[in-house]
Write a protein that holds these residues in place. Sequence first.
Motif, PDB file in Angstrom:
ATOM      1  N   THR A  82       0.799  -1.225   0.000  1.00  0.00           N
ATOM      2  CA  THR A  82       0.000   0.000   0.000  1.00  0.00           C
ATOM      3  C   THR A  82       0.827   1.268   0.000  1.00  0.00           C
ATOM      4  O   THR A  82       0.327   2.329  -0.361  1.00  0.00           O
ATOM      5  N   ARG A  83       2.106   1.207   0.412  1.00  0.00           N
ATOM      6  CA  ARG A  83       2.951   2.408   0.395  1.00  0.00           C
ATOM      7  C   ARG A  83       3.412   2.764  -1.016  1.00  0.00           C
ATOM      8  O   ARG A  83       3.954   3.847  -1.227  1.00  0.00           O
ATOM      9  N   CYS A  84       3.209   1.860  -1.948  1.00  0.00           N
ATOM     10  CA  CYS A  84       3.630   2.075  -3.333  1.00  0.00           C
ATOM     11  C   CYS A  84       2.819   3.218  -3.950  1.00  0.00           C
ATOM     12  O   CYS A  84       1.597   3.279  -3.794  1.00  0.00           O
ATOM     13  N   ARG A  85       3.503   4.109  -4.658  1.00  0.00           N
ATOM     14  CA  ARG A  85       2.824   5.235  -5.287  1.00  0.00           C
ATOM     15  C   ARG A  85       2.975   5.215  -6.809  1.00  0.00           C
ATOM     16  O   ARG A  85       2.581   6.168  -7.479  1.00  0.00           O
ATOM     17  N   ASP A 118       3.617  -6.843   1.906  1.00  0.00           N
ATOM     18  CA  ASP A 118       4.231  -6.089   3.004  1.00  0.00           C
ATOM     19  C   ASP A 118       3.330  -6.147   4.240  1.00  0.00           C
ATOM     20  O   ASP A 118       2.867  -5.114   4.739  1.00  0.00           O
ATOM     21  N   PRO A 119       3.053  -7.357   4.757  1.00  0.00           N
ATOM     22  CA  PRO A 119       2.071  -7.476   5.837  1.00  0.00           C
ATOM     23  C   PRO A 119       2.493  -6.820   7.147  1.00  0.00           C
ATOM     24  O   PRO A 119       1.633  -6.485   7.972  1.00  0.00           O
ATOM     25  N   ASP A 120       3.789  -6.598   7.362  1.00  0.00           N
ATOM     26  CA  ASP A 120       4.213  -5.921   8.593  1.00  0.00           C
ATOM     27  C   ASP A 120       3.689  -4.490   8.631  1.00  0.00           C
ATOM     28  O   ASP A 120       3.364  -3.964   9.698  1.00  0.00           O
ATOM     29  N   HIS A 121       3.606  -3.845   7.494  1.00  0.00           N
ATOM     30  CA  HIS A 121       3.070  -2.487   7.427  1.00  0.00           C
ATOM     31  C   HIS A 121       1.576  -2.477   7.142  1.00  0.00           C
ATOM     32  O   HIS A 121       0.828  -1.658   7.693  1.00  0.00           O
ATOM     33  N   ASP A 122       1.137  -3.376   6.266  1.00  0.00           N
ATOM     34  CA  ASP A 122      -0.255  -3.353   5.801  1.00  0.00           C
ATOM     35  C   ASP A 122      -1.169  -4.075   6.789  1.00  0.00           C
ATOM     36  O   ASP A 122      -1.606  -5.205   6.589  1.00  0.00           O
ATOM     37  N   THR A 123      -1.451  -3.387   7.887  1.00  0.00           N
ATOM     38  CA  THR A 123      -2.365  -3.904   8.898  1.00  0.00           C
ATOM     39  C   THR A 123      -3.799  -3.855   8.368  1.00  0.00           C
ATOM     40  O   THR A 123      -4.066  -3.195   7.344  1.00  0.00           O
ATOM     41  N   PRO A 124      -4.742  -4.517   9.039  1.00  0.00           N
ATOM     42  CA  PRO A 124      -6.140  -4.419   8.593  1.00  0.00           C
ATOM     43  C   PRO A 124      -6.629  -2.971   8.497  1.00  0.00           C
ATOM     44  O   PRO A 124      -7.389  -2.631   7.583  1.00  0.00           O
ATOM     45  N   GLU A 125      -6.182  -2.120   9.406  1.00  0.00           N
ATOM     46  CA  GLU A 125      -6.603  -0.719   9.363  1.00  0.00           C
ATOM     47  C   GLU A 125      -6.085  -0.035   8.091  1.00  0.00           C
ATOM     48  O   GLU A 125      -6.812   0.737   7.446  1.00  0.00           O
ATOM     49  N   ARG A 161       7.070 -12.270  -8.433  1.00  0.00           N
ATOM     50  CA  ARG A 161       8.369 -12.099  -7.780  1.00  0.00           C
ATOM     51  C   ARG A 161       8.448 -10.701  -7.161  1.00  0.00           C
ATOM     52  O   ARG A 161       8.008  -9.720  -7.771  1.00  0.00           O
ATOM     53  N   PHE A 162       9.009 -10.644  -5.954  1.00  0.00           N
ATOM     54  CA  PHE A 162       9.234  -9.329  -5.350  1.00  0.00           C
ATOM     55  C   PHE A 162      10.495  -9.362  -4.490  1.00  0.00           C
ATOM     56  O   PHE A 162      10.909 -10.410  -3.993  1.00  0.00           O
ATOM     57  N   ARG A 163      11.091  -8.186  -4.362  1.00  0.00           N
ATOM     58  CA  ARG A 163      12.331  -8.039  -3.598  1.00  0.00           C
ATOM     59  C   ARG A 163      12.297  -6.692  -2.900  1.00  0.00           C
ATOM     60  O   ARG A 163      12.035  -5.666  -3.519  1.00  0.00           O
ATOM     61  N   GLN A 164      12.562  -6.713  -1.591  1.00  0.00           N
ATOM     62  CA  GLN A 164      12.530  -5.454  -0.843  1.00  0.00           C
ATOM     63  C   GLN A 164      13.809  -4.661  -1.092  1.00  0.00           C
ATOM     64  O   GLN A 164      14.913  -5.193  -1.068  1.00  0.00           O
ATOM     65  N   ARG A 165      13.618  -3.375  -1.316  1.00  0.00           N
ATOM     66  CA  ARG A 165      14.739  -2.477  -1.547  1.00  0.00           C
ATOM     67  C   ARG A 165      15.247  -1.893  -0.235  1.00  0.00           C
ATOM     68  O   ARG A 165      14.589  -2.003   0.813  1.00  0.00           O
ATOM     69  N   ASP A 166      16.386  -1.236  -0.303  1.00  0.00           N
ATOM     70  CA  ASP A 166      16.974  -0.620   0.889  1.00  0.00           C
ATOM     71  C   ASP A 166      16.091   0.493   1.448  1.00  0.00           C
ATOM     72  O   ASP A 166      16.123   0.778   2.651  1.00  0.00           O
ATOM     73  N   ASP A 167      15.296   1.121   0.573  1.00  0.00           N
ATOM     74  CA  ASP A 167      14.435   2.211   1.040  1.00  0.00           C
ATOM     75  C   ASP A 167      13.114   1.720   1.625  1.00  0.00           C
ATOM     76  O   ASP A 167      12.256   2.521   2.004  1.00  0.00           O
ATOM     77  N   GLY A 168      12.942   0.397   1.701  1.00  0.00           N
ATOM     78  CA  GLY A 168      11.725  -0.166   2.275  1.00  0.00           C
ATOM     79  C   GLY A 168      10.656  -0.494   1.254  1.00  0.00           C
ATOM     80  O   GLY A 168       9.692  -1.200   1.577  1.00  0.00           O
ATOM     81  N   GLY A 169      10.810   0.011   0.039  1.00  0.00           N
ATOM     82  CA  GLY A 169       9.872  -0.336  -1.024  1.00  0.00           C
ATOM     83  C   GLY A 169      10.194  -1.687  -1.616  1.00  0.00           C
ATOM     84  O   GLY A 169      11.102  -2.397  -1.155  1.00  0.00           O
ATOM     85  N   PHE A 170       9.437  -2.059  -2.651  1.00  0.00           N
ATOM     86  CA  PHE A 170       9.605  -3.372  -3.264  1.00  0.00           C
ATOM     87  C   PHE A 170       9.692  -3.249  -4.783  1.00  0.00           C
ATOM     88  O   PHE A 170       8.941  -2.487  -5.394  1.00  0.00           O
ATOM     89  N   ASP A 171      10.599  -4.008  -5.354  1.00  0.00           N
ATOM     90  CA  ASP A 171      10.558  -4.272  -6.794  1.00  0.00           C
ATOM     91  C   ASP A 171       9.739  -5.546  -6.970  1.00  0.00           C
ATOM     92  O   ASP A 171       9.982  -6.542  -6.270  1.00  0.00           O
ATOM     93  N   HIS A 172       8.782  -5.538  -7.898  1.00  0.00           N
ATOM     94  CA  HIS A 172       7.876  -6.691  -7.964  1.00  0.00           C
ATOM     95  C   HIS A 172       7.272  -6.837  -9.352  1.00  0.00           C
ATOM     96  O   HIS A 172       7.263  -5.905 -10.169  1.00  0.00           O
TER      97      HIS A 172
END
Length: 220
Positions: A82-85, A118-125, A161-172
Amino acid sequence: MKANREENTQSRSAVSRPWDFLSVLLPLLVLTMLIPQAVRGEQSLPGDSVYALSATLENELGKALQWRDLRGEPRLVSMVYTRCRMSCPLIIHQGMSVQQRLLEEGAAAPRLLIISMDPDHDTPEVLAETMTRYRLSPQRATFLRPRDHQERTIAALLDIRFRQRDDGGFDHTNAWLLLDADGRIVARTEKMAGVPDPAFVREVEAVMASHHSQAQGDHR
């Protein structure tokens, strides 16, 4: 006397055989009772069903559900965070566009299953807020977050496929998959811009028509 002893031995053996049989049968019955019903149910899934995986997820309401419980209806499935823009909004809008195209043509549209990588960030809320932002109703879409860090296993089943980047985002991978009612992958598109992929839309329409035809036949 010897004959009598042999007869008595045979008689005792004959009496003991039922107990020998029960000594084997009873443990088997106990083991059968201990096998969870869910495990026995999984055996009826097709071998190529993604729902064969035992996994627990939460939806945007915080309700826990089993991955295999999604069986029963065709689904459109993708993975986002969800943080993806950039690409993730395109993915979500493309799924909505496929639904809208089908509805405009008078065809049935499957529900969107949007799974967080990204379930650690993407809570139900957070998932509920995302649904509100995209004006998605529960009848049109469900957001899900895997528990127990099973997002990579689910992604592998979907060939995403996805891979977390150093900035916390994901390539996917940017993709939508069409699952039939038993969780088999029927079609896939990676077209995320512009009008919906016509070939993919036709596949979705055909699977939905076949599903409803079969459901009507089962109720006759």
